[in-house]
Design a protein around this motif. Structure first.
Motif, PDB file in Angstrom:
ATOM      1  N   GLY A   1       0.803  -1.225   0.000  1.00 51.06           N
ATOM      2  CA  GLY A   1       0.000   0.000   0.000  1.00 51.06           C
ATOM      3  C   GLY A   1       0.829   1.264   0.000  1.00 51.06           C
ATOM      4  O   GLY A   1       0.301   2.368   0.184  1.00 51.06           O
ATOM      5  N   THR A   2       2.148   1.149  -0.234  1.00 51.16           N
ATOM      6  CA  THR A   2       3.024   2.310  -0.227  1.00 51.16           C
ATOM      7  C   THR A   2       2.803   3.175  -1.448  1.00 51.16           C
ATOM      8  O   THR A   2       2.839   4.409  -1.370  1.00 51.16           O
ATOM      9  CB  THR A   2       4.502   1.864  -0.182  1.00 51.16           C
ATOM     10  OG1 THR A   2       4.685   0.980   0.934  1.00 51.16           O
ATOM     11  CG2 THR A   2       5.424   3.055  -0.041  1.00 51.16           C
ATOM     12  N   TYR A   3       2.588   2.535  -2.599  1.00 52.64           N
ATOM     13  CA  TYR A   3       2.355   3.277  -3.845  1.00 52.64           C
ATOM     14  C   TYR A   3       1.289   2.552  -4.640  1.00 52.64           C
ATOM     15  O   TYR A   3       1.318   1.331  -4.758  1.00 52.64           O
ATOM     16  CB  TYR A   3       3.645   3.377  -4.663  1.00 52.64           C
ATOM     17  CG  TYR A   3       3.554   4.340  -5.825  1.00 52.64           C
ATOM     18  CD1 TYR A   3       3.813   5.691  -5.652  1.00 52.64           C
ATOM     19  CD2 TYR A   3       3.205   3.881  -7.091  1.00 52.64           C
ATOM     20  CE1 TYR A   3       3.732   6.576  -6.710  1.00 52.64           C
ATOM     21  CE2 TYR A   3       3.122   4.758  -8.160  1.00 52.64           C
ATOM     22  CZ  TYR A   3       3.387   6.100  -7.972  1.00 52.64           C
ATOM     23  OH  TYR A   3       3.292   6.977  -9.021  1.00 52.64           O
ATOM     24  N   ASP A   4       0.362   3.307  -5.182  1.00 48.79           N
ATOM     25  CA  ASP A   4      -0.762   2.716  -5.900  1.00 48.79           C
ATOM     26  C   ASP A   4      -0.501   2.749  -7.403  1.00 48.79           C
ATOM     27  O   ASP A   4      -0.577   3.793  -8.034  1.00 48.79           O
ATOM     28  CB  ASP A   4      -2.055   3.477  -5.580  1.00 48.79           C
ATOM     29  CG  ASP A   4      -3.264   2.853  -6.267  1.00 48.79           C
ATOM     30  OD1 ASP A   4      -3.195   1.656  -6.597  1.00 48.79           O
ATOM     31  OD2 ASP A   4      -4.261   3.569  -6.481  1.00 48.79           O
ATOM     32  N   PHE A   5      -0.138   1.591  -7.956  1.00 52.19           N
ATOM     33  CA  PHE A   5       0.010   1.483  -9.400  1.00 52.19           C
ATOM     34  C   PHE A   5      -1.370   1.177  -9.988  1.00 52.19           C
ATOM     35  O   PHE A   5      -1.900   0.081  -9.813  1.00 52.19           O
ATOM     36  CB  PHE A   5       0.998   0.367  -9.748  1.00 52.19           C
ATOM     37  CG  PHE A   5       2.409   0.661  -9.323  1.00 52.19           C
ATOM     38  CD1 PHE A   5       3.250   1.419 -10.112  1.00 52.19           C
ATOM     39  CD2 PHE A   5       2.890   0.176  -8.108  1.00 52.19           C
ATOM     40  CE1 PHE A   5       4.556   1.685  -9.717  1.00 52.19           C
ATOM     41  CE2 PHE A   5       4.188   0.441  -7.708  1.00 52.19           C
ATOM     42  CZ  PHE A   5       5.022   1.197  -8.514  1.00 52.19           C
ATOM     43  N   SER A   6      -1.936   2.124 -10.712  1.00 53.65           N
ATOM     44  CA  SER A   6      -3.308   1.978 -11.207  1.00 53.65           C
ATOM     45  C   SER A   6      -3.453   0.831 -12.200  1.00 53.65           C
ATOM     46  O   SER A   6      -4.515   0.236 -12.334  1.00 53.65           O
ATOM     47  CB  SER A   6      -3.777   3.286 -11.854  1.00 53.65           C
ATOM     48  OG  SER A   6      -2.899   3.665 -12.908  1.00 53.65           O
TER      49      SER A   6
END
Length: 271
Positions: free
Chosen positions: A227-232
């Motif tokens: 959940g650190t970075y949201d890759f769409s």
């Protein structure tokens, strides 16, 4: 009279690029006011799946003194790039720098695990490792075995016999930088001896590129999963057993989506 700086940079291209990268990351961290807890590696974050920290912790420095010490030592160790006639050289340097980053980080977490689980020292759950020291100590150790007559230059005026440099530097940094990770530096020394003595060997361009590809893949997936970075474009979906993922691309309109599903094997025991 010494060589011009530009000439030395051209003689040590990989070292120069690593120093430039670490310095740029340090500048970004300072500008954005990022704390070491956001990029460092600890036992709890590793257990939680933040495997991307294995890379960010190695390339990040919070203290300018820590950055200067590591980069000064690394610059001196860049002589390895010029020792192709001794079986070292640029390719060897790139291959085993990658190995040292990953292996030393994993060894640190392994040491923390033993201290926490075996000796019940919960303090090491909260210890956060950050900096390129593990790799620096690894290369110190390799050079001390491969070319024991060399000297390690620090800050432009301090010169240490390379044969004793790993352990001298281990004590030196523990004195001047009390927050320095003793276990982190020790893991670099252990990995360095393992490489220098041939216990870890066989790296070539194929294995280096393959290893780099897996690192990038795991880095991206762990960023997404934690959940650190949201890759769409990336979708992670657990069907039955989240510990056994498989990966496939599925079509979604005009986009391509990467989806993870699970195909459990009843005969497999996971430890």
């Amino acid at each position: 009279m010494g060589k011009p700086l530009l000439y030395e940079i051209l003689e040590k291209p990989a070292t120069s690029c690593i120093i430039g990268l670490c310095s740029a990351i340090w500048f970004y961290i300072q500008k954005k006011n990022i704390g070491y807890s956001h990029v460092g590696l600890s036992y709890d974050t590793a257990v939680e799946g933040h495997h991307w920290r294995l890379i960010t912790s190695a390339l990040s420095h919070i203290s300018v003194l820590h950055l200067v010490f590591n980069m000064s030592a690394l610059w001196s160790l860049g002589v390895i790039e010029q020792l192709g006639h001794m079986g070292l050289g640029l390719e060897y340097y790139l291959h085993y720098s990658l190995v040292l980053v990953v292996l030393s980080g994993m060894l640190v977490i392994g040491m923390y695990h033993v201290l926490i689980q075996k000796f019940k020292i919960d303090y090491f759950r909260r210890v956060t490792a950050v900096g390129y020291s593990c790799v620096v100590f690894g290369w110190m150790t390799i050079l001390s075995v491969k070319q024991p007559s060399s000297k390690l230059e620090l800050f432009g005026f301090l010169s240490l016999p390379i044969s004793f440099a790993p352990f001298e530097s281990l004590i030196f940094t523990s004195i001047i930088v009390p927050q320095a990770s003793f276990l982190g530096h020790l893991s670099g020394i252990i990995c360095g001896y393992s490489i220098a003595w041939g216990l870890i060997h066989g790296m070539n361009n194929y294995w280096a590129v393959s290893m780099l590809g897996w690192i990038v893949l795991i880095f991206i997936f762990s960023l997404k999963k934690s959940g650190t970075y949201d890759f769409s474009f990336l979708e992670i979906e657990s069907v039955t057993d989240p510990s056994m993922p498989s990966v496939r691309f599925i079509a979604s309109g005009n986009d391509r989506t990467l989806q993870m599903s699970t195909l459990p094997d009843a005969s497999t025991d996971l430890v």
